[in-house]
Every structure is written in structure tokens, then in C-alpha cells.
Scaffold this motif. Structure first.
Motif, PDB file in Angstrom:
ATOM      1  N   PHE A 186      14.589  -0.481  -3.571  1.00  0.00           N
ATOM      2  CA  PHE A 186      16.011  -0.522  -2.921  1.00  0.00           C
ATOM      3  C   PHE A 186      15.952  -0.234  -1.200  1.00  0.00           C
ATOM      4  O   PHE A 186      16.889  -0.731  -0.583  1.00  0.00           O
ATOM      5  N   ARG A 187      14.896   0.053  -0.840  1.00  0.00           N
ATOM      6  CA  ARG A 187      13.965   0.207   0.646  1.00  0.00           C
ATOM      7  C   ARG A 187      13.123  -1.316   0.538  1.00  0.00           C
ATOM      8  O   ARG A 187      12.341  -0.898   0.235  1.00  0.00           O
ATOM      9  N   LYS A 188      13.637  -2.504   0.878  1.00  0.00           N
ATOM     10  CA  LYS A 188      12.881  -3.593   1.165  1.00  0.00           C
ATOM     11  C   LYS A 188      12.259  -3.469   2.541  1.00  0.00           C
ATOM     12  O   LYS A 188      12.855  -3.575   3.275  1.00  0.00           O
ATOM     13  N   ASN A 189      11.153  -3.111   2.510  1.00  0.00           N
ATOM     14  CA  ASN A 189      10.356  -3.127   4.139  1.00  0.00           C
ATOM     15  C   ASN A 189       8.994  -3.726   3.531  1.00  0.00           C
ATOM     16  O   ASN A 189       8.674  -3.885   2.281  1.00  0.00           O
ATOM     17  N   LEU A 190       8.280  -4.706   4.417  1.00  0.00           N
ATOM     18  CA  LEU A 190       7.282  -4.407   4.467  1.00  0.00           C
ATOM     19  C   LEU A 190       5.587  -4.120   3.553  1.00  0.00           C
ATOM     20  O   LEU A 190       5.366  -4.545   2.516  1.00  0.00           O
ATOM     21  N   ARG A 191       6.433  -2.757   3.278  1.00  0.00           N
ATOM     22  CA  ARG A 191       4.784  -1.808   2.632  1.00  0.00           C
ATOM     23  C   ARG A 191       5.367  -2.429   1.282  1.00  0.00           C
ATOM     24  O   ARG A 191       4.885  -2.164   0.060  1.00  0.00           O
ATOM     25  N   ASN A 192       6.495  -1.988   1.050  1.00  0.00           N
ATOM     26  CA  ASN A 192       7.483  -2.257  -0.490  1.00  0.00           C
ATOM     27  C   ASN A 192       7.084  -3.805  -0.814  1.00  0.00           C
ATOM     28  O   ASN A 192       6.614  -4.015  -2.366  1.00  0.00           O
ATOM     29  N   LEU A 193       7.141  -4.479  -0.140  1.00  0.00           N
ATOM     30  CA  LEU A 193       7.236  -5.897  -0.144  1.00  0.00           C
ATOM     31  C   LEU A 193       5.322  -6.491  -0.997  1.00  0.00           C
ATOM     32  O   LEU A 193       5.321  -6.865  -1.694  1.00  0.00           O
ATOM     33  N   TRP A 194       4.668  -5.148  -0.002  1.00  0.00           N
ATOM     34  CA  TRP A 194       2.894  -5.593  -0.276  1.00  0.00           C
ATOM     35  C   TRP A 194       3.199  -4.848  -1.977  1.00  0.00           C
ATOM     36  O   TRP A 194       2.383  -5.404  -2.625  1.00  0.00           O
ATOM     37  N   TYR A 195       3.430  -3.585  -1.766  1.00  0.00           N
ATOM     38  CA  TYR A 195       3.371  -2.438  -3.166  1.00  0.00           C
ATOM     39  C   TYR A 195       3.735  -3.957  -3.869  1.00  0.00           C
ATOM     40  O   TYR A 195       3.025  -3.440  -4.988  1.00  0.00           O
ATOM     41  N   THR A 196       4.741  -4.532  -4.545  1.00  0.00           N
ATOM     42  CA  THR A 196       5.566  -5.321  -5.146  1.00  0.00           C
ATOM     43  C   THR A 196       4.509  -6.340  -5.618  1.00  0.00           C
ATOM     44  O   THR A 196       4.275  -6.549  -7.003  1.00  0.00           O
ATOM     45  N   LEU A 197       3.869  -6.779  -4.665  1.00  0.00           N
ATOM     46  CA  LEU A 197       2.746  -8.423  -4.620  1.00  0.00           C
ATOM     47  C   LEU A 197       1.480  -7.610  -5.775  1.00  0.00           C
ATOM     48  O   LEU A 197       1.456  -8.268  -6.291  1.00  0.00           O
ATOM     49  N   SER A 198       1.337  -6.715  -5.290  1.00  0.00           N
ATOM     50  CA  SER A 198       0.387  -6.239  -5.748  1.00  0.00           C
ATOM     51  C   SER A 198       0.288  -6.004  -7.245  1.00  0.00           C
ATOM     52  O   SER A 198      -1.026  -5.646  -7.837  1.00  0.00           O
ATOM     53  N   THR A 199       0.996  -5.224  -7.458  1.00  0.00           N
ATOM     54  CA  THR A 199       1.588  -5.229  -8.884  1.00  0.00           C
ATOM     55  C   THR A 199       1.556  -6.211  -9.963  1.00  0.00           C
ATOM     56  O   THR A 199       1.658  -5.770 -11.450  1.00  0.00           O
ATOM     57  N   ILE A 200       1.867  -7.369  -9.813  1.00  0.00           N
ATOM     58  CA  ILE A 200       1.740  -8.748 -10.487  1.00  0.00           C
ATOM     59  C   ILE A 200       0.872  -8.728 -10.839  1.00  0.00           C
ATOM     60  O   ILE A 200       0.795 -10.145 -11.432  1.00  0.00           O
ATOM     61  N   VAL A 201      -0.455  -8.577 -10.003  1.00  0.00           N
ATOM     62  CA  VAL A 201      -1.429  -9.466  -9.735  1.00  0.00           C
ATOM     63  C   VAL A 201      -2.117  -8.993 -11.777  1.00  0.00           C
ATOM     64  O   VAL A 201      -2.631 -10.756 -12.156  1.00  0.00           O
ATOM     65  N   GLY A 202      -2.555  -8.197 -12.083  1.00  0.00           N
ATOM     66  CA  GLY A 202      -3.110  -8.457 -13.198  1.00  0.00           C
ATOM     67  C   GLY A 202      -1.387  -8.944 -14.412  1.00  0.00           C
ATOM     68  O   GLY A 202      -2.416  -9.836 -15.543  1.00  0.00           O
ATOM     69  N   ASP A 203      -0.209  -9.093 -14.721  1.00  0.00           N
ATOM     70  CA  ASP A 203       0.381  -9.910 -15.682  1.00  0.00           C
ATOM     71  C   ASP A 203       0.591 -11.099 -15.026  1.00  0.00           C
ATOM     72  O   ASP A 203       0.200 -12.407 -15.992  1.00  0.00           O
ATOM     73  N   ILE A 204      -0.056 -11.586 -13.828  1.00  0.00           N
ATOM     74  CA  ILE A 204      -0.192 -13.053 -13.638  1.00  0.00           C
ATOM     75  C   ILE A 204      -1.687 -13.564 -13.955  1.00  0.00           C
ATOM     76  O   ILE A 204      -1.026 -14.971 -14.251  1.00  0.00           O
ATOM     77  N   LEU A 205      -2.731 -13.153 -14.113  1.00  0.00           N
ATOM     78  CA  LEU A 205      -3.421 -13.441 -14.981  1.00  0.00           C
ATOM     79  C   LEU A 205      -3.788 -13.299 -15.974  1.00  0.00           C
ATOM     80  O   LEU A 205      -4.315 -14.199 -17.048  1.00  0.00           O
ATOM     81  N   ILE A 206      -3.164 -12.449 -16.378  1.00  0.00           N
ATOM     82  CA  ILE A 206      -2.843 -12.292 -18.116  1.00  0.00           C
ATOM     83  C   ILE A 206      -2.546 -13.608 -18.663  1.00  0.00           C
ATOM     84  O   ILE A 206      -2.473 -14.356 -19.813  1.00  0.00           O
ATOM     85  N   ALA A 207      -1.353 -13.613 -18.201  1.00  0.00           N
ATOM     86  CA  ALA A 207       0.204 -15.057 -18.342  1.00  0.00           C
ATOM     87  C   ALA A 207      -0.674 -16.149 -18.484  1.00  0.00           C
ATOM     88  O   ALA A 207      -0.699 -16.982 -19.181  1.00  0.00           O
ATOM     89  N   SER A 208      -2.020 -16.213 -16.351  1.00  0.00           N
ATOM     90  CA  SER A 208      -2.242 -17.886 -16.732  1.00  0.00           C
ATOM     91  C   SER A 208      -3.217 -18.172 -17.891  1.00  0.00           C
ATOM     92  O   SER A 208      -2.952 -19.792 -18.131  1.00  0.00           O
ATOM     93  N   ASN A 209      -3.905 -16.740 -18.279  1.00  0.00           N
ATOM     94  CA  ASN A 209      -5.029 -17.421 -19.251  1.00  0.00           C
ATOM     95  C   ASN A 209      -4.632 -17.395 -20.497  1.00  0.00           C
ATOM     96  O   ASN A 209      -4.768 -18.928 -21.167  1.00  0.00           O
ATOM     97  N   GLY A 210      -3.095 -17.060 -20.579  1.00  0.00           N
ATOM     98  CA  GLY A 210      -2.265 -17.178 -22.220  1.00  0.00           C
ATOM     99  C   GLY A 210      -1.562 -19.054 -22.294  1.00  0.00           C
ATOM    100  O   GLY A 210      -2.035 -19.376 -23.076  1.00  0.00           O
ATOM    101  N   PHE A 211      -0.821 -19.252 -20.829  1.00  0.00           N
ATOM    102  CA  PHE A 211      -0.497 -20.445 -20.734  1.00  0.00           C
ATOM    103  C   PHE A 211      -1.584 -21.745 -21.668  1.00  0.00           C
ATOM    104  O   PHE A 211      -1.368 -22.272 -21.834  1.00  0.00           O
TER     105      PHE A 211
END
Length: 263
Positions: A186-211
């Protein structure tokens, strides 16, 4: 959609276009790749603005002859242009256009420095366009097919073929994750943006390996051995002679401008 999401979307779109397989090229792939690499080498080591401008004219001519869309090539050139500006900024303040130590810098803009800045940026930008031109026409898959029959390069080419195929899919998946995560912020600022980016790193690594694993298994299931797209022999035609002639004309002018005229 923020800037990062737009950037990822553009990269995914470009990679999807570059991942295609052109099974009916109008020009010999080996000739196109060789002439493009020669052009990249010449432009990368050029010292004058004239050589870079003529290389850009050559690129536009070949794109027109091959009836290739300028969109993807211009996007790659725009990205190279943005990345080349930062290291080239000190050249604007150089007294002679070269920087060997701090004594070569000036507190004001200089004409030699400005020309060196423009030449450097255009050299990097045009080189990127020349490099990506055969890829945009043939596709990464077609280019790697050429190297698959070259002994020790076969395994490396196969790995890269899988890599360039999975990158667009991974980027699209990353983009969908970002949109889903941002919908919960709900609060879109730089801190929340970087936090959002950091939360998808693990999912991306797992998904890319699966693909990649799914793609490799699907290729193996549809072939009785290592998958290799059938390569065909090409006769040298009029279009091949046109491409080679254009490159030779540029090389001749390049030598005259860079060596005879520059000295």
C-alpha cells in the motif's frame, strides 16, 4: 507499472524476438555473421566520428536489404547508449580528448573533450547495433546451430540454446511476481520496492531451474539423441555478394579515414 517492470518487459520482448529460429534466411548465415563481426571490430577500434557514422549507414543499409524491423535493433542500441554515457562523462572535461592523469582534465567543457565523448558513445552504440543485427535476423537458435557441429563447442552451444529460450519465460514470470507482490503493497516507496525485489529472488531461481529442466527433458523426449537442428548448405547468391561488397567498401574507406587521413 513502474520503471523496473517496464524495463523487464522490454528486455523480455527483445529476448523473445532474438530467440526465434529463422529456417529460411535470404543470406548465408556464416557470411552475415562474419561480416558483422568484422564491422564490430573495425568500429570498436575506430578513432574518428566519420568511421562510426559510415558504419551506422552500413547497418541501416543491411537492415533495409534484409527487410528486418528496426525496432529490436534500436532498443538494444538505446540500452547500449544509456550504459555508455556514464563512463564517457569524464571525456567532456578532457583538454585533448584523452585522459592519462588528472592534468588532462579541465574545469570547463572543451571542444576536443566533447568530440571524444560523442565519438565514444556513438562507437559503443553502433557496435551494439552491428553485433545484434545478425542475431535479430537469424535468431540465437540458428546461430548456435552453426557452432553445434564444431567439436568441443557442441555442448556449449546446446547449453546456450536452452539459456536463451528460458530467459524470456523467466523474465515474464518475474514480471508477474512483481505485479502480484506490488498489489499487496500500500505504501510504494524506494524501501518497499527493494524489499519486494528481494522477496522474489528465491522464487526466480527455483522457477528458472524448473523451466530449464522441463525444456531439456522435452527436447530429449522428442529426439533419439542430442537435439540438433538440421543444418543446410547455402549457395552464395547475389545478396551475399551485396553484403560482402558493402563491408569491403566500408573497410576501404575505414583504412583511408583512420590511417591515411588520421596520420
Amino acid at each position: 507499472m513502474n520503471t523496473i517492470e517496464k524495463f523487464l518487459g522490454e528486455i523480455a520482448e527483445v529476448m523473445e524476438v532474438l530467440s526465434k529460429f529463422n529456417d529460411k534466411p535470404r543470406v548465408n548465415p556464416k557470411i552475415l555473421i562474419l561480416t558483422s563481426f568484422i564491422m564490430v571490430f573495425l568500429v570498436a577500434f575506430s578513432k574518428t566520428l566519420v568511421s562510426t557514422i559510415l558504419a551506422f549507414v552500413y547497418m541501416v543499409f543491411i537492415l533495409t536489404v534484409l527487410r528486418l524491423s528496426f525496432k529490436v535493433v534500436l532498443k538494444v542500441m538505446a540500452l547500449a547508449f544509456l550504459f555508455s554515457i556514464v563512463p564517457a562523462v569524464p571525456l567532456i572535461f578532457s583538454k585533448t580528448g584523452y585522459i592519462n592523469d588528472l592534468n588532462d582534465l579541465s574545469l570547463t567543457l572543451t571542444y576536443p573533450g566533447l568530440m571524444a565523448f560523442i565519438t565514444f558513445v556513438l562507437r559503443v552504440t553502433v557496435s551494439a547495433g552491428l553485433f545484434i543485427m545478425p542475431v535479430a535476423y537469424l535468431g540465437w537458435s540458428r546461430i548456435f546451430t552453426i557452432f553445434e557441429g564444431k567439436g568441443g563447442l557442441s555442448d556449449i552451444a546446446s547449453v546456450f540454446k536452452i539459456f536463451v529460450t528460458t530467459v524470456p519465460k523467466t523474465l515474464r514470470y518475474m514480471l508477474s511476481l512483481l505485479l502480484a507482490r506490488e498489489a499487496r503493497v500500500f505504501r510504494k516507496n524506494l524501501r518497499n520496492l527493494w524489499y519486494t525485489l528481494s522477496t522474489i529472488v528465491g522464487d526466480i531461481l527455483i522457477a528458472s531451474n524448473g523451466f530449464s529442466r522441463e525444456l531439456m527433458l522435452s527436447i530429449s523426449a522428442r529426439s533419439f539423441g542430442k537435439f540438433k537442428a538440421p543444418d543446410r548448405s547455402y549457395n552464395i547468391g547475389a545478396l551475399d555478394y551485396l553484403v560482402m561488397s558493402a563491408m569491403l567498401i566500408y573497410a576501404t574507406i575505414y583504412v583511408m579515414v583512420e590511417f591515411v587521413g588520421y596520420s
